[in-house]
Design a protein around this motif. Structure first.
Motif, PDB file in Angstrom:
ATOM      1  N   GLU A 178     -11.472 -32.276  41.688  1.00 11.83           N
ATOM      2  CA  GLU A 178     -12.266 -31.368  42.765  1.00 11.83           C
ATOM      3  C   GLU A 178     -13.299 -32.431  43.657  1.00 11.83           C
ATOM      4  O   GLU A 178     -13.408 -32.183  44.830  1.00 11.83           O
ATOM      5  CB  GLU A 178     -13.169 -30.370  42.128  1.00 11.83           C
ATOM      6  N   ARG A 179     -13.475 -33.298  42.929  1.00 14.26           N
ATOM      7  CA  ARG A 179     -14.802 -34.350  43.637  1.00 14.26           C
ATOM      8  C   ARG A 179     -13.779 -34.950  44.758  1.00 14.26           C
ATOM      9  O   ARG A 179     -14.400 -35.278  45.792  1.00 14.26           O
ATOM     10  CB  ARG A 179     -15.364 -35.165  42.634  1.00 14.26           C
ATOM     11  N   LEU A 196     -19.172 -28.298  41.663  1.00 16.94           N
ATOM     12  CA  LEU A 196     -17.786 -28.656  41.512  1.00 16.94           C
ATOM     13  C   LEU A 196     -16.931 -27.915  40.546  1.00 16.94           C
ATOM     14  O   LEU A 196     -16.097 -28.044  40.215  1.00 16.94           O
ATOM     15  CB  LEU A 196     -17.762 -30.488  41.002  1.00 16.94           C
ATOM     16  N   SER A 225     -25.153 -30.607  42.521  1.00 18.49           N
ATOM     17  CA  SER A 225     -23.887 -31.164  42.858  1.00 18.49           C
ATOM     18  C   SER A 225     -22.767 -31.011  41.850  1.00 18.49           C
ATOM     19  O   SER A 225     -21.716 -30.668  42.269  1.00 18.49           O
ATOM     20  CB  SER A 225     -24.062 -32.533  43.216  1.00 18.49           C
ATOM     21  N   ILE A 226     -23.043 -31.335  40.650  1.00 16.85           N
ATOM     22  CA  ILE A 226     -22.068 -30.996  39.473  1.00 16.85           C
ATOM     23  C   ILE A 226     -21.785 -29.825  39.205  1.00 16.85           C
ATOM     24  O   ILE A 226     -20.685 -29.381  39.246  1.00 16.85           O
ATOM     25  CB  ILE A 226     -22.508 -31.894  38.080  1.00 16.85           C
ATOM     26  N   TRP A 247     -21.319 -41.581  43.048  1.00 19.55           N
ATOM     27  CA  TRP A 247     -21.049 -40.245  42.948  1.00 19.55           C
ATOM     28  C   TRP A 247     -19.372 -40.176  42.757  1.00 19.55           C
ATOM     29  O   TRP A 247     -19.034 -39.070  42.588  1.00 19.55           O
ATOM     30  CB  TRP A 247     -21.629 -39.470  44.160  1.00 19.55           C
ATOM     31  N   ARG A 248     -18.860 -41.215  42.730  1.00 15.55           N
ATOM     32  CA  ARG A 248     -17.128 -41.116  42.966  1.00 15.55           C
ATOM     33  C   ARG A 248     -16.813 -41.086  41.200  1.00 15.55           C
ATOM     34  O   ARG A 248     -15.762 -40.618  40.950  1.00 15.55           O
ATOM     35  CB  ARG A 248     -16.498 -42.210  43.450  1.00 15.55           C
ATOM     36  N   GLN A 258     -14.493 -34.812  48.741  1.00 14.84           N
ATOM     37  CA  GLN A 258     -14.607 -36.103  49.506  1.00 14.84           C
ATOM     38  C   GLN A 258     -13.681 -36.349  50.610  1.00 14.84           C
ATOM     39  O   GLN A 258     -14.152 -36.643  51.772  1.00 14.84           O
ATOM     40  CB  GLN A 258     -14.509 -37.321  48.679  1.00 14.84           C
ATOM     41  N   LYS A 289     -12.956 -34.226  38.332  1.00 15.42           N
ATOM     42  CA  LYS A 289     -12.789 -35.623  39.171  1.00 15.42           C
ATOM     43  C   LYS A 289     -11.748 -35.134  40.285  1.00 15.42           C
ATOM     44  O   LYS A 289     -11.940 -35.713  41.438  1.00 15.42           O
ATOM     45  CB  LYS A 289     -12.093 -36.706  38.298  1.00 15.42           C
ATOM     46  N   ILE A 341     -17.426 -39.584  37.838  1.00 13.64           N
ATOM     47  CA  ILE A 341     -17.793 -38.252  37.176  1.00 13.64           C
ATOM     48  C   ILE A 341     -18.331 -38.543  35.896  1.00 13.64           C
ATOM     49  O   ILE A 341     -19.314 -38.106  35.378  1.00 13.64           O
ATOM     50  CB  ILE A 341     -16.955 -37.361  37.398  1.00 13.64           C
TER      51      ILE A 341
END
Length: 122
Positions: free
Chosen positions: A93-94, A43, A39-40, A3-4, A98, A91, A6
C-alpha cells in the motif's frame, strides 16, 4: 526517517513507546510521533478488520502474540502469520501511494505520465 521501510518505522515506533515520558515533555517529538502514527494508520485501510486489530495490538499497543492470540481466539502461530501478511500488505500500500504521488507530481509539473526507454543495445 526512511518512510519507504515500514519495518524500520514500526521498530522506531515501538521503541518510542518505551520513551513515552520524554516524548510527552518535548512538543516537537510528540508532534512527529503523532504524524508518524497518523501516516501509518492511513495505510492500514488496506487490511481487513481482524488483520488490522492484530496489527494495531502488536505494534501500537505492544501486546505479546500470546495475549493477542487469546484476544482474537486464535493460535500464536496464526497471529504471527497475520502480522507477516499485514506487513506485506502495508508495504504494498505504501508503494502504491508513493507511485500515485509521483505520477501526480509529474502531471502537475507538466511532465509526461510515462517515459519511453531506449531499446537495449544488443
Amino acid at each position: 526517517d526512511d518512510w519507504r521501510d515500514i519495518d524500520l518505522i514500526l521498530h522506531k515506533l515501538a521503541d518510542s513507546v518505551t520513551r513515552r515520558e520524554r516524548a510527552l515533555a518535548d512538543p516537537a517529538e510528540q508532534l512527529l510521533r503523532k504524524e508518524m502514527i497518523e501516516s501509518i494508520r492511513s495505510l492500514l485501510h488496506c487490511l481487513g478488520r481482524k488483520e488490522r486489530g492484530i496489527f494495531e495490538a502488536f505494534f501500537f499497543d505492544q501486546l505479546s502474540p500470546a495475549v493477542i492470540a487469546s484476544m482474537f481466539q486464535t493460535s500464536t502461530a496464526n497471529v504471527y502469520n497475520h502480522i507477516a501478511n499485514s506487513r506485506r500488505k502495508v508495504k504494498q500500500e505504501r508503494m502504491r501511494v508513493q507511485v500515485s504521488l509521483y505520477v501526480a507530481s509529474r502531471r502537475r509539473s507538466g511532465l509526461p505520465r510515462s517515459r519511453t526507454l531506449a531499446p537495449p543495445p544488443y
